[in-house]
Write a protein that holds these residues in place. Structure first.
Motif, PDB file in Angstrom:
ATOM      1  N   ALA A 142      -2.954  -2.304  -2.674  1.00 33.35           N
ATOM      2  CA  ALA A 142      -3.749  -1.449  -1.789  1.00 33.35           C
ATOM      3  C   ALA A 142      -3.113  -0.067  -1.709  1.00 33.35           C
ATOM      4  O   ALA A 142      -3.231   0.637  -0.700  1.00 33.35           O
ATOM      5  N   ALA A 143      -2.423   0.325  -2.791  1.00 31.72           N
ATOM      6  CA  ALA A 143      -1.731   1.616  -2.805  1.00 31.72           C
ATOM      7  C   ALA A 143      -2.730   2.774  -2.920  1.00 31.72           C
ATOM      8  O   ALA A 143      -3.759   2.652  -3.569  1.00 31.72           O
ATOM      9  N   SER A 144      -2.360   3.907  -2.320  1.00 33.65           N
ATOM     10  CA  SER A 144      -3.218   5.094  -2.390  1.00 33.65           C
ATOM     11  C   SER A 144      -2.841   5.993  -3.564  1.00 33.65           C
ATOM     12  O   SER A 144      -3.342   7.116  -3.673  1.00 33.65           O
ATOM     13  N   PHE A 145      -1.966   5.493  -4.438  1.00 30.51           N
ATOM     14  CA  PHE A 145      -1.515   6.296  -5.586  1.00 30.51           C
ATOM     15  C   PHE A 145      -2.698   6.880  -6.358  1.00 30.51           C
ATOM     16  O   PHE A 145      -2.761   8.080  -6.629  1.00 30.51           O
ATOM     17  N   SER A 169       0.821  -1.223   0.000  1.00 28.22           N
ATOM     18  CA  SER A 169       0.000   0.000   0.000  1.00 28.22           C
ATOM     19  C   SER A 169       0.849   1.264   0.000  1.00 28.22           C
ATOM     20  O   SER A 169       0.718   2.107   0.880  1.00 28.22           O
ATOM     21  N   ARG A 170       1.690   1.398  -1.010  1.00 29.85           N
ATOM     22  CA  ARG A 170       2.538   2.584  -1.043  1.00 29.85           C
ATOM     23  C   ARG A 170       1.738   3.836  -1.402  1.00 29.85           C
ATOM     24  O   ARG A 170       0.927   3.818  -2.335  1.00 29.85           O
ATOM     25  N   PHE A 214       3.169   2.930   5.083  1.00 31.49           N
ATOM     26  CA  PHE A 214       2.293   1.992   4.359  1.00 31.49           C
ATOM     27  C   PHE A 214       0.875   2.004   4.938  1.00 31.49           C
ATOM     28  O   PHE A 214      -0.096   1.834   4.202  1.00 31.49           O
ATOM     29  N   ARG A 215       0.771   2.190   6.254  1.00 30.58           N
ATOM     30  CA  ARG A 215      -0.560   2.188   6.883  1.00 30.58           C
ATOM     31  C   ARG A 215      -1.356   3.399   6.419  1.00 30.58           C
ATOM     32  O   ARG A 215      -2.565   3.323   6.180  1.00 30.58           O
ATOM     33  N   ASP A 252      -0.888  -8.482   5.352  1.00 29.62           N
ATOM     34  CA  ASP A 252       0.362  -8.418   4.587  1.00 29.62           C
ATOM     35  C   ASP A 252       1.255  -7.277   5.072  1.00 29.62           C
ATOM     36  O   ASP A 252       2.482  -7.403   5.072  1.00 29.62           O
ATOM     37  N   LEU A 253       0.649  -6.171   5.484  1.00 32.14           N
ATOM     38  CA  LEU A 253       1.458  -5.068   6.013  1.00 32.14           C
ATOM     39  C   LEU A 253       2.174  -5.531   7.280  1.00 32.14           C
ATOM     40  O   LEU A 253       3.373  -5.280   7.458  1.00 32.14           O
TER      41      LEU A 253
END
Ligand SMILES: C[S@@+](CC[C@H](N)C(=O)[O-])C[C@H]1O[C@@H](n2cnc3c(N)ncnc32)[C@H](O)[C@@H]1O
Length: 248
Positions: free
Chosen positions: A55-58, A26-27, A120-121, A90-91
């Protein structure tokens, strides 16, 4: 700020302090800027494909800046609660891996396991607030088959899948995935990193580049100055359909 990598789908680190398997990570956008050398202009110049989106916030952060992104990942086919639970587990696993193998990582970039966790969170929570499988912003699909027309995107970014898990994708599969990413992209396809989870560069980069050239896809390796690993490997793989020949 700085970030860090990925892994499998249990919340513990595998024997020997290894990551253990493919992770849904989640980068945030900031990490994407660093690893893909994205400029402010590129971010808003046209539609960007993020595959794998994980789950990235990109995508969510890019839209807030006025850009357009489509995130693609097979994980989006799961039930929403299941996807978020997997990403959270996974985090935990990724952070445990950083704690178990501090020698593996570049702390000059990542700072500390706690910083990785917090960074990441934040990405994960921004993703969770934005995610809906609407077939527009988030699309459930898998490389090497993408449901988009030729040249649909202005730019494609692909982080922490290709090259990272050579046990999942062999040379031929890397070739097929990159040809497909180049097919749907009018400009560059940028892939980061070019190393596996131990920081070792993909051993068949030259062969892969030759096979891509035969398919009409031009490629190069570009230093980024961003390295997650103690080996210092920081290169990004860049390719695009050739302006002449079969890929054009
Ligand atoms: C380590 S995450 C990377 C996510 C994001 N790019 C980041 O940097 O945080 C790897 C992702 O690859 C996805 N994945 C696995 N196989 C795939 C495939 N064949 N095509 C596209 N994505 C795939 C997984 O579901 C997972 O979410």
């Amino acid at each position: 700020m700085n970030t860090r990598p990925d892994t499998p789908s249990t919340s513990t680190v595998a024997a020997g302090g290894q990551l253990g398997g493919l992770a849904v990570t989640s980068r945030p956008l900031e990490a994407y800027r660093d690893m893909f050398l994205l400029t402010d202009e590129e971010l808003v110049a046209g539609p960007i494909l993020d595959c794998p989106g994980g789950a990235a916030s990109f995508g969510a952060e890019l839209r807030a800046l006025g850009g357009t992104a489509v995130s693609v990942d097979p994980g989006y086919a799961a039930d929403r609660a299941e996807l978020l639970a997997r990403a959270r587990a996974d985090l935990d696993r990724v952070v445990a891996w950083h704690r178990a193998r501090p020698d593996n990582f570049n702390w000059g970039y990542l700072v500390s396991p706690n910083a990785v966790d917090a960074f990441f969170r934040r990405g994960l929570e921004e993703f969770a607030a934005d995610f809906a499988l609407d077939g527009r912003r988030y699309v459930a699909a898998s490389l090497p088959d993408l449901p988009f027309d030729d040249g649909h995107f202005r730019l494609a970014v692909s982080g922490f899948l290709l090259f990272v898990y050579p046990e999942v994708f062999d040379l031929d599969e890397h070739h097929r995935c990159l040809v497909e990413l180049a097919r749907v992209t009018d400009g560059e396809v940028r892939v980061f990193p070019v190393h596996d989870t131990s920081g070792t560069a993909f051993p068949a980069l030259d062969e892969l580049r030759a096979a891509l050239a035969d398919s009409g896809v031009e490629s190069e390796l570009r230093a980024t100055g961003c390295s997650y690993v103690s080996s210092g490997e920081d290169r990004m793989f860049v390719c695009r359909r050739g302006r002449t020949g079969r890929g054009s």
